[in-house]
Design a protein around this motif. Structure first.
Motif, mmCIF file in Angstrom:
data_model
loop_
_atom_site.group_PDB
_atom_site.id
_atom_site.type_symbol
_atom_site.label_atom_id
_atom_site.label_comp_id
_atom_site.label_asym_id
_atom_site.label_seq_id
_atom_site.Cartn_x
_atom_site.Cartn_y
_atom_site.Cartn_z
ATOM 1 N N ARG A 1 1.412 14.657 -5.189
ATOM 2 C CA ARG A 1 1.251 13.194 -5.133
ATOM 3 C C ARG A 1 2.013 12.441 -6.219
ATOM 4 O O ARG A 1 1.793 11.260 -6.416
ATOM 5 C CB ARG A 1 -0.224 12.794 -5.165
ATOM 6 C CG ARG A 1 -0.998 13.324 -3.998
ATOM 7 C CD ARG A 1 -2.488 13.044 -4.184
ATOM 8 N NE ARG A 1 -3.260 13.753 -3.200
ATOM 9 C CZ ARG A 1 -3.805 13.186 -2.130
ATOM 10 N NH1 ARG A 1 -3.660 11.912 -1.926
ATOM 11 N NH2 ARG A 1 -4.498 13.920 -1.282
ATOM 12 N N SER B 1 0.847 -1.198 0.000
ATOM 13 C CA SER B 1 0.000 0.000 0.000
ATOM 14 C C SER B 1 0.878 1.242 0.000
ATOM 15 O O SER B 1 1.935 1.264 0.639
ATOM 16 C CB SER B 1 -0.858 0.058 1.260
ATOM 17 O OG SER B 1 -1.818 -0.936 1.260
ATOM 18 N N THR C 1 0.792 6.852 1.990
ATOM 19 C CA THR C 1 -0.129 7.993 2.038
ATOM 20 C C THR C 1 -1.586 7.554 2.170
ATOM 21 O O THR C 1 -2.458 8.390 2.386
ATOM 22 C CB THR C 1 0.051 8.885 0.794
ATOM 23 O OG1 THR C 1 -0.070 8.075 -0.381
ATOM 24 C CG2 THR C 1 1.412 9.574 0.814
ATOM 25 N N ASP C 2 -1.851 6.250 2.089
ATOM 26 C CA ASP C 2 -3.215 5.747 2.304
ATOM 27 C C ASP C 2 -3.729 6.032 3.707
ATOM 28 O O ASP C 2 -4.930 5.962 3.941
ATOM 29 C CB ASP C 2 -3.304 4.244 2.036
ATOM 30 C CG ASP C 2 -3.484 3.918 0.562
ATOM 31 O OD1 ASP C 2 -3.512 4.856 -0.266
ATOM 32 O OD2 ASP C 2 -3.583 2.720 0.239
ATOM 33 N N GLY D 1 -9.394 10.610 8.391
ATOM 34 C CA GLY D 1 -10.446 11.538 7.992
ATOM 35 C C GLY D 1 -9.955 12.802 7.317
ATOM 36 O O GLY D 1 -10.504 13.879 7.527
ATOM 37 N N GLY D 2 -8.916 12.674 6.485
ATOM 38 C CA GLY D 2 -8.435 13.828 5.741
ATOM 39 C C GLY D 2 -7.515 14.751 6.520
ATOM 40 O O GLY D 2 -7.080 15.766 6.006
ATOM 41 N N GLU E 1 -4.160 8.709 4.929
ATOM 42 C CA GLU E 1 -5.024 9.880 4.802
ATOM 43 C C GLU E 1 -6.495 9.481 4.959
ATOM 44 O O GLU E 1 -7.284 10.210 5.554
ATOM 45 C CB GLU E 1 -4.788 10.523 3.434
ATOM 46 C CG GLU E 1 -5.704 11.675 3.120
ATOM 47 C CD GLU E 1 -5.455 12.227 1.719
ATOM 48 O OE1 GLU E 1 -5.965 13.313 1.456
ATOM 49 O OE2 GLU E 1 -4.774 11.584 0.898
ATOM 50 N N TRP E 2 -6.858 8.306 4.457
ATOM 51 C CA TRP E 2 -8.250 7.845 4.519
ATOM 52 C C TRP E 2 -8.605 7.397 5.934
ATOM 53 O O TRP E 2 -9.762 7.450 6.328
ATOM 54 C CB TRP E 2 -8.487 6.721 3.520
ATOM 55 C CG TRP E 2 -8.036 7.118 2.151
ATOM 56 C CD1 TRP E 2 -6.999 6.583 1.450
ATOM 57 C CD2 TRP E 2 -8.573 8.157 1.340
ATOM 58 N NE1 TRP E 2 -6.854 7.222 0.248
ATOM 59 C CE2 TRP E 2 -7.818 8.205 0.155
ATOM 60 C CE3 TRP E 2 -9.618 9.070 1.486
ATOM 61 C CZ2 TRP E 2 -8.077 9.098 -0.873
ATOM 62 C CZ3 TRP E 2 -9.865 9.955 0.456
ATOM 63 C CH2 TRP E 2 -9.107 9.961 -0.698
ATOM 64 N N GLU E 3 -7.612 6.954 6.711
ATOM 65 C CA GLU E 3 -7.859 6.476 8.067
ATOM 66 C C GLU E 3 -7.991 7.602 9.079
ATOM 67 O O GLU E 3 -8.528 7.399 10.151
ATOM 68 C CB GLU E 3 -6.749 5.518 8.505
ATOM 69 C CG GLU E 3 -6.749 4.226 7.728
ATOM 70 C CD GLU E 3 -5.803 3.215 8.315
ATOM 71 O OE1 GLU E 3 -5.693 3.126 9.548
ATOM 72 O OE2 GLU E 3 -5.158 2.496 7.528
ATOM 73 N N ASN F 1 -4.169 16.193 7.828
ATOM 74 C CA ASN F 1 -2.893 16.240 7.118
ATOM 75 C C ASN F 1 -1.741 15.712 7.969
ATOM 76 O O ASN F 1 -0.840 16.448 8.319
ATOM 77 C CB ASN F 1 -2.618 17.685 6.704
ATOM 78 C CG ASN F 1 -2.383 17.813 5.227
ATOM 79 O OD1 ASN F 1 -2.354 16.836 4.496
ATOM 80 N ND2 ASN F 1 -2.212 19.029 4.774
#
Length: 98
Positions: A41, A21, A24-25, A31-32, A27-29, A34
């Motif tokens: 990207r 993976s 940077t995934d 909630g956006g 980010e989804w865990e 930073n």
């Protein structure tokens, strides 16, 4: 599916990510939020510069373009990576530099 631990020491956070993976995934865990700053990207802005503190062998190899750009940013040493270019393949600990 195998999961690997990513520790972000600079934020005292820990995540579990599937093998290969993008790191940077996370980010989804979160909630956006930073946690790792992201810009382009594609490895061209330097916003996501990280320092690998342990587990460097747990990442895909650094490409020539990534290596050259990190040097332009003023950093030397293989422990510096662009998070947007990193795929996790084992246990990993990082600090956010960018």
């Amino acid at each position: 599916m195998a999961l690997h631990t990513l520790i972000i020491e600079s934020h005292q956070l820990e995540f579990q990510l599937p093998v290969n993976s993008p790191i940077t995934d996370i980010e989804w865990e979160v909630g956006g939020k930073n946690v790792i700053p992201l810009g382009c990207r594609v490895g061209a802005c330097g916003a996501c510069l990280i320092k690998v503190t342990s587990g460097l062998e747990a990442l895909n190899s650094r490409g020539d373009d990534e290596e050259a750009f990190i040097e332009v940013l003023g950093y030397t040493g293989e422990e510096y990576r662009l998070a947007c270019q990193c795929l996790i393949r084992g246990e990993l600990a990082i600090e956010v530099v960018g």
